[in-house]
Design an enzyme around this catalytic site. Structure first.
Site: not given
Length: 682
Positions: A149, A307
Site C-alpha cells: 500500500e 485484500e
C-alpha cells in the site's frame, strides 16, 4: 488442497510468525475447511528476517513457506519491506520522513520511510534480493508482492535534492521550468536549480496541502513523489528479476487513491491488485468504479482483489460489521468486474496493536462456527464449484470513462472558483449513472486508445495532455458521443490557462464558449430545465427539471443545441447543458453541477442514442456485469437493494452456482445480497 481444476485463488494475508507454532496446524485445518488455497506471506516480516544490518535470519520464514508448500497452497510472497524495522530508523535517522509541516519524524507507524533515502533503497533492495534468491522456484509461488500500500509523501533534504534532479530531467533548462511554473508571477523566477525547494507548509502552501500559491510547483511535486515511490518499487522488482525472470510481480494499490498516479505505475506491474475497503455500507457503485479503474490499468486484463475484510475494518471512527451476505456479494462484484483472485486481510486476527479488532477469517479464539467463518467457507465452496469458468475472462465495454490523476490534483488545488468541488465525487456521479444503466464501462487514462468506444465520458477533464482533444474529436467524428463537464479544457499539462476561450482546445467539439464561471456554497441550488434534443424550448414539454449546484458556467453556444437552461439568477434562460453535432456524432457539455437525476438524464440520452442501456436499468441497485472469454459470456446479477425483486431472465443460460437451467423470460427472484452467475447460451 491441490488446485485442480484451476480456480480463482481464495485466501489472503497470513502472518503465522505472530503466533506459536502449535497454532499453525489449527489454521491449516480451518483453511482447508473453508476451501482456502492461497496465502500472502511475509508482508511485514522485515524486523524478524533482518534483526540488524549485518544479519539475515530466514529460519521462521523457511518454516512458514514449507508449511504452505506441504498444504499445496498457492503462495504470494512479499519482499517484507512494507514497514521498516526499528534498528534501521535508529541507526539511520535520515530514513524517517519529514512531513508537510516540516517536522522530521522519529520511528513509528507504517508509511514511515523516505522514498529518496539512499539507505532505504540500499537495504530494501538487498532484502528483496535475498528473499528472491532463497524462494524463487518454490512450489506454488505465483506472485511476488513488493512493499505494501505505497503512499504518503516526504519533504526532507533528500527529497528536495531528488526533486531538483527530477525537474532537470523533465524540463532540461531553467527557462523551460520558469515558463512551466509561470514564475514571473510573484517574482518567482529561478536562476539556479538549488533555489527550488519542496512546496509544503513552510513554502508555497497555506491551510493544508490543497491550497498552494503555485499550482505548477505543487503539481510537479505530486508527480515527483509518485515517481519516487515507484522507483522504490521498481528497484525491488529489479532485484527479483535478477533471479526470477518469469513470476509476476505486483504491489497492492488502494483503488481511488489520490497521492499516487496509478496510471504512471501501471506499465511496471505484471498484474494489477488492490485492497477494497469502501468508506461506507452503501458504496456498491464506488466499488464498481474502483474495480473498473484497477482493471483499466492493464488495458482490461483481470486484476487481483488482494485484500478485503471478512467483517469489519479497524481504521474508521465507526466500523460497522458487514451484514449477512454482504461479504459474499461484494466478492462476487469484484469477480464480475474482472477480479481473478479474492483474498482477505487477514487470515487470523492479530492479538495486539491497531488492527487487533480488524476482521479476520479466524477470530482471536480461532473459531470455525462463527457467522463470518461460515460465510467465508460458503464463498470458498462456491468459488471452487465455479472452477476456472471466468479466470482470464475480459469485460466487454463500448463505453469509456476517463479518469486522470493530473486533473484530480489540479482541480482540487486550484484557487478561484469553488473549493467544494470534488473530482472523485463528480466522476463517481457520472459513473453511477452508467452503473445504474447496467452498461459495461472501461475506466481509462487520457492516453488510452479510444477508437473502440461508442461513448466516452470525461467529467472534469480540466487539464489536457498530449493529443487528447484531437482524439476526443475523432470519437465524435466517426459517430460516437463525448460527454464532459464544467472546468473542462481550462489548462495545459503545466496547469497554465489556455490563452483562448474555455473550454480551450475542446471548444470546437462542444460548439460553445464559456463567458463566466459562477460558484455557490453547498446547498444553494439553481433549477435546470432539461429537454430532449430536437424538442422546442417553448413546447412546454420539459423532460426533467433538475437541481444544479456549486458551479454555474455561463455558456455562449457557437453551434451547439441547448438542451438544458438555468432557471434563476442573471443567467436564467441561458445554456446549462448543450449537445453539439460534430461529424457523425456529438459532444455533450454539462456546464453545471447537476444533481443525480440530471446526470442520469444526460447519460441516459447518450446511451439511448447508441442503444447501450443494459437490462434492468429501471430496477434500482440490481447490477448486471459480464465477463467474456473465447466468445463465451458469463453474466453476473448482483442485488444490492434492500428488498426482494423479481425480473425476467434477459438471456438463457446455466446458473453456475446452482446448476439451474434458465430460459429467456424465466422469472428470477432475488433477495437482498443474492447473486446469480449465468453462463449465457445463444
Amino acid at each position: 488442497m491441490t488446485l485442480a481444476p484451476p480456480k480463482i485463488p481464495f485466501g489472503g494475508d497470513y502472518n503465522p510468525e505472530q503466533w506459536p507454532r502449535t497454532v499453525w496446524d489449527e489454521d491449516w485445518w480451518a483453511f482447508e475447511k473453508a476451501s482456502i488455497d492461497t496465502v500472502t506471506l511475509g508482508v511485514f516480516a522485515w524486523s524478524f528476517l533482518q534483526p540488524d544490518e549485518d544479519t539475515y535470519d530466514f529460519t521462521r520464514l523457511d518454516e512458514i513457506v514449507a508449511e504452505a508448500v506441504a498444504h499445496d497452497a498457492t503462495i504470494v510472497l512479499a519482499t517484507a519491506t512494507g514497514a521498516m524495522p526499528p534498528w534501521l530508523a535508529h541507526r539511520y535517522p535520515e530514513v524517517n520522513r519529514t512531513d508537510f509541516e516540516g517536522r522530521h519524524h522519529v520511528y513509528g507507524q507504517r508509511h514511515n520511510f523516505c522514498p529518496s533515502s539512499p539507505v532505504f533503497r540500499r537495504l530494501s533492495v538487498a532484502l528483496a534480493g535475498r528473499i528472491a534468491e532463497r524462494y524463487a522456484g518454490t512450489d506454488g509461488l505465483v506472485a511476488w508482492h513488493v512493499g505494501n500500500e505505497y503512499g504518503g509523501a516526504c519533504y526532507c533534504d533528500h527529497c528536495a535534492a531528488a526533486f531538483r534532479v527530477w525537474l532537470r530531467e523533465r524540463y532540461g533548462t531553467l527557462e523551460r521550468l520558469n515558463d512551466a511554473w509561470n514564475a514571473t508571477f510573484w517574482s518567482h523566477l529561478f536562476s539556479d536549480w538549488e533555489e527550488v525547494v519542496p512546496p509544503n507548509a513552510l513554502s508555497e502552501h497555506w491551510r493544508g496541502p490543497h491550497h498552494t500559491a503555485f499550482q505548477g510547483i505543487t503539481l510537479d511535486y505530486r508527480r515527483f513523489m509518485s515517481d519516487q515511490l515507484l522507483a522504490c518499487y521498481r528497484a525491488e522488482k529489479d532485484a527479483i528479476r535478477a533471479v526470477d525472470p518469469v513470476t509476476p510481480v505486483t504491489t497492492n494499490f488502494m483503488g481511488i487513491y489520490q497521492p499516487i498516479d496509478y496510471h504512471r505505475w501501471a506499465p511496471h506491474l505484471d498484474l494489477a491488485s488492490w485492497d477494497n475497503y469502501p468508506p461506507g455500507m452503501r458504496e456498491h457503485a464506488r466499488m464498481a468504479l474502483a474495480h473498473d479503474l484497477m482493471r483499466g490499468l492493464k488495458d482490461g486484463a483481470p486484476f487481483w482483489l488482494m485484500e478485503q475484510t471478512p467483517t469489519i475494518t479497524a481504521s474508521r471512527d465507526v466500523n460497522p460489521v458487514k451484514r449477512p451476505g454482504v461479504m459474499r456479494l461484494w466478492t462476487w462484484q469484484a469477480v464480475a468486474h474482472g477480479a481473478d483472485a479474492a483474498l482477505f486481510f487477514q487470515m487470523r486476527q492479530s492479538r495486539g496493536a491497531c488492527e487487533k479488532y480488524h476482521g479476520a477469517v479466524l477470530d482471536h479464539a480461532g473459531r470455525t462456527d462463527t457467522r463470518a467463518f461460515r460465510e467465508v467457507a460458503g464463498l470458498g465452496a462456491e468459488l471452487a464449484t465455479l472452477g476456472d469458468a471466468v479466470v482470464g475472462a475480459r469485460t466487454p465495454a463500448r463505453v469509456a470513462l476517463v479518469f486522470d490523476w493530473d486533473s484530480w490534483w489540479a482541480v482540487e488545488m486550484t484557487d478561484g472558483f469553488n473549493r467544494h468541488v470534488s473530482y472523485v465525487q463528480t466522476v463517481l456521479q457520472y459513473y453511477r449513472a452508467l452503473w445504474q444503466a447496467n452498461v459495461g464501462v472501461d475506466v481509462v487514462p487520457v492516453t488510452a486508445d479510444l477508437s473502440g468506444y461508442d461513448v466516452v465520458v470525461a467529467p472534469l477533464l480540466h487539464l489536457l495532455k498530449g493529443d487528447v482533444a484531437a482524439r476526443l474529436e475523432d470519437v465524435a467524428r466517426r459517430g460516437g458521443s463525448v460527454v464532459s463537464t464544467f472546468y473542462a479544457g481550462r489548462v495545459d499539462e503545466d496547469d497554465n490557462a489556455y490563452l483562448m476561450d474555455a473550454p480551450g482546445p475542446l471548444g470546437a467539439l462542444f460548439g460553445l464558449r464559456v463567458d463566466e464561471t459562477d460558484s455557490a456554497e453547498p446547498g444553494v441550488a439553481n433549477p435546470v430545465t432539461l429537454r430532449s434534443p430536437g424538442s422546442a424550448a417553448d413546447d412546454g414539454a420539459a423532460s426533467l427539471v433538475a437541481d444544479a449546484g456549486l458551479v454555474f458556467e455561463v455558456v455562449v453556444p457557437q453551434g451547439a443545441e441547448v438542451v438544458g437552461t438555468y432557471g434563476s439568477d442573471f443567467y436564467a434562460g441561458t445554456s446549462a447543458v448543450t449537445r453539439n453535432t460534430f461529424g457523425s456524432g456529438d459532444g455533450w457539455y454539462v456546464a453545471t453541477g447537476l444533481d443525480d437525476a440530471g446526470v442520469g438524464w444526460v447519460v441516459g440520452q447518450v446511451l439511448d442514442r447508441h442503444r447501450l442501456v443494459g437490462p434492468y436499468a429501471d430496477v434500482p441497485d440490481l447490477e448486471v456485469a459480464v465477463r467474456e472469454r473465447d466468445g463465451v459470456r458469463t453474466a453476473f446479477l448482483l442485488h444490492h437493494g434492500t428488498g426482494a425483486v423479481e425480473v425476467p431472465a434477459y438471456t438463457a443460460g446455466t446458473d453456475l452456482l446452482t446448476g439451474r437451467e434458465v430460459r429467456r423470460g424465466d422469472p428470477l427472484r432475488l433477495q437482498p445480497t443474492d447473486v446469480v452467475v449465468l453462463r449465457e447460451r445463444p
